[in-house]
Design an enzyme around this catalytic site. Structure first.
Site, short mmCIF file in Angstrom:
data_model
loop_
_atom_site.label_atom_id
_atom_site.label_comp_id
_atom_site.label_asym_id
_atom_site.label_seq_id
_atom_site.Cartn_x
_atom_site.Cartn_y
_atom_site.Cartn_z
N GLY A 37 0.80 -1.22 0.00
CA GLY A 37 0.00 0.00 0.00
C GLY A 37 0.83 1.26 0.00
N ARG A 38 2.06 1.18 0.47
CA ARG A 38 2.94 2.35 0.43
C ARG A 38 4.37 1.95 0.09
NH1 ARG A 38 1.43 3.05 6.11
NH2 ARG A 38 2.80 1.80 7.42
N LYS A 70 9.71 2.99 0.22
CA LYS A 70 8.56 3.01 1.12
C LYS A 70 8.16 4.46 1.35
CE LYS A 70 6.84 1.44 5.58
NZ LYS A 70 7.13 0.69 6.83
N ASP A 95 -2.83 7.05 1.73
CA ASP A 95 -2.22 7.88 0.70
C ASP A 95 -0.92 7.31 0.14
OD1 ASP A 95 -0.43 8.34 2.77
OD2 ASP A 95 -1.16 10.36 3.21
N ARG A 130 14.26 0.58 0.96
CA ARG A 130 14.51 -0.69 1.64
C ARG A 130 15.12 -1.67 0.64
NH1 ARG A 130 9.13 -2.09 5.06
NH2 ARG A 130 8.21 -2.55 3.05
N ARG A 140 6.24 -12.40 1.18
CA ARG A 140 5.70 -12.63 2.52
C ARG A 140 4.78 -13.85 2.51
NH1 ARG A 140 5.29 -7.00 4.15
NH2 ARG A 140 6.51 -5.80 2.66
N ASP A 181 1.19 -10.92 6.81
CA ASP A 181 1.72 -10.11 5.71
C ASP A 181 3.01 -9.41 6.10
OD1 ASP A 181 -0.30 -8.67 7.37
OD2 ASP A 181 0.45 -6.92 6.30
N ASN A 182 3.43 -9.57 7.37
CA ASN A 182 4.70 -9.01 7.82
C ASN A 182 5.72 -10.11 8.13
OD1 ASN A 182 3.70 -6.43 7.66
ND2 ASN A 182 3.13 -6.30 9.81
N ASP A 234 9.35 -5.09 7.75
CA ASP A 234 8.35 -4.10 8.14
C ASP A 234 8.54 -3.59 9.56
OD1 ASP A 234 7.20 -4.07 5.68
OD2 ASP A 234 5.56 -5.42 6.17
#
Length: 523
Positions: free
Chosen positions: A105-106, A125, A137, A195, A202, A272-273, A282
């Protein structure tokens, strides 16, 4: 166009199915591993820091890092030649509940670079929205970016499997955030971190296909993963998929053992992490234990249930591996091999955890009594607030022929030393007598044991208050503390007498301060 001399060798966005829709709109993405997306241009980018080590790892030098091309690429203003940036599609269980499609998402993956036979994915990121941003956003702010940048590199030098960080930059844009989710949003400085990892795959990347019963793409993605990151397992087959799962469990176990060893608490161990390569991934509301406490979590969202508390991290790793097993099951069609792998994780963790504690105590022999010795120690550490990092570092100075001086040796680790009297003092003195007796069975002299203990018990970790000080200074335009901490944490096991001020308990002003005690997922 930029002139950065990077050896780009993309595979993810060339060998795996892409989202055919090219519009950058929020949506459910089906039968695809990623969506193409271009980073958002920033208004006034400014590079704050570059990791010299990661710069070298990807084949660049300091001169190139000082170039306009580097600034533009790693703040999203320019796309590397002959590349197609993308955001990954994945799902996940968040706080134990199925969340469905999540995705980057980011985060936007720029390219894969190969240098000295090592593959690195470059990922920005905070570089703007993607089809997976949902209502967000896609941006990041300075405080979370400083924390991610410093922690990635600090963890690496602690010897913990982790993603890395290449650069930290301001965007020149303002970003609206509600830090504590309490209805008081405010504008903060926008920032971007680059990163770096061999892969950002994941558990959730596999879960999404299994949940949608898309076995075709589940197989394509798993085969890709084995081909590039587990090639020693051989050609795809049921046996290979089982071996793949087994190795993921082993890597995950080692990562968690390292977390427990240094007192690191991730804070958001959602599926998801969780990296399929066994890397810490993350860095959101993480923290290091100040006082040794199994029930501590750094995440405000988790403050009530404490699902991701320090003492529960091994259980959460196992729970997440169970979800990965469910996702991979369609490729095998048999449950027993997965059940065996999960059972092995539990068995191995008990053994590896005890061995890790032996190393922290400077014990080389394996005695049955070590289980009780370490258990009593962990109980004692919670009798009164005791700084984990400082305690183990000071314990290295303990002399096995002077058990009566044990408490004196670790005095500075107690937040309230006046509480260490009566029953508490008795329990500690009893433990030091047993520890001294145990050390008598070892052949190493005290000084050699100290060297070994200091190699696994760090003197310096990135305490939340330290990161917060760097953030507050950076917010005022002073970036010297970022560099000071970056340099300090490159040698966390070294004495570094010139940096002794950082070998100290959390100051009282930081006990309940936002950013120093607990953090939200807001970034």
């Amino acid at each position: 166009m930029n002139k950065l001399k990077l050896n780009i060798k993309d595979t993810f966005n060339k060998e795996l199915p892409a989202d055919p829709v090219l519009e950058n709109t929020r949506r459910q993405v089906k039968e695809a591993c990623y969506s193409f997306v271009t980073p958002r241009k920033t208004s006034k980018p400014q590079l704050l820091h570059v990791s010299d080590e990661m710069l070298s790892e990807i084949g660049l030098d300091k001169k190139e890092a000082a170039s306009e091309a580097f600034l533009n690429v790693f703040t999203g203003n320019e796309v590397l030649e002959n590349t197609k940036p993308y955001a990954m599609c994945y799902a996940g269980h968040q706080f134990g509940n199925w969340a469905g499609q999540l995705g980057d998402g980011r985060a936007i993956n720029l390219a894969e670079v190969v240098h000295h036979d090592k593959r690195w994915v470059l990922q920005l990121k905070g570089a703007g929205e993607t089809p997976y941003s949902r209502s967000a956003d896609g941006l990041a702010v300075l405080r979370s970016s400083v924390r991610e940048y410093l922690c990635s590199e600090a963890m690496y030098h602690l010897g913990v499997p982790t993603t890395r960080a290449l650069s930290l930059a301001l965007t020149g844009d303002q970003v609206l955030r509600d830090v504590m989710y309490d209805g008081h949003p405010a504008y903060e400085k926008g920032a971007v971190v680059c990163r770096v990892a061999p892969s950002f795959l994941r558990f959730g990347n596999y879960e999404i296909f299994a949940a949608r019963e898309d076995e075709k793409n589940l197989k394509i993605l798993t085969d890709y993963t084995i081909r590039h990151f587990y090639p020693h397992l051989g050609a795809p087959s049921k046996e290979t998929y089982i071996a793949f799962f087994k190795e993921v469990t082993e890597r995950t176990l080692q990562m968690i053992i390292h977390w427990q060893r240094v007192g690191f608490v991730h804070g958001v161990m959602n599926t998801d992490n969780m990296s399929v390569l066994g890397l810490t991934i993350d860095y959101g509301p993480y923290g290091w234990l100040e006082g040794f406490e199994y029930g501590w979590t750094p995440n405000t969202t988790d403050a009530g249930i404490k699902r991701y508390r320090y003492g529960n991290q091994p259980n959460m790793a196992l729970w997440n591996l169970f979800q990965l097993a469910n996702a991979l099951y369609p490729l095998v069609g048999e449950a027993p091999p997965f059940e065996q792998g999960l059972h092995q994780f539990k068995t191995d963790f008990e053994k590896e955890s005890l061995q890790m504690m032996r190393s922290k105590l400077g014990l080389q022999l394996k005695e049955a009594s070590d289980i009780l010795l370490t258990s009593q120690l962990e109980d004692n550490l919670q009798l009164t607030e005791t700084d984990m990092t400082i305690f183990f570092r000071l314990l290295a100075d303990f002399k096995k022929d002077k058990a009566q001086e044990g408490l004196k040796r670790v005095h500075d680790a107690f937040y309230s030393p006046e509480e260490v009297e009566g029953d508490i003092a008795d329990k500690w003195n009893d433990w030091f007598v047993k520890y001294a007796e145990r050390l008598q069975k070892e052949s190493l002299p005290d000084e050699e044991r100290k060297t070994g203990m200091n190699a696994v018990n760090p003197k310096y970790v990135l305490r939340n208050y330290m990161a917060q000080l760097a953030i507050e200074a950076a917010d005022k335009g002073d970036y010297t503390l970022i560099d000071e901490l970056y340099t300090l944490l490159k040698q966390p096991y070294a004495e570094q007498p010139e940096s002794e001020k950082w070998f100290a308990k959390r100051p009282e002003w930081a006990r309940n301060k936002i950013g120093c005690s607990m953090l939200s997922c807001s970034s």
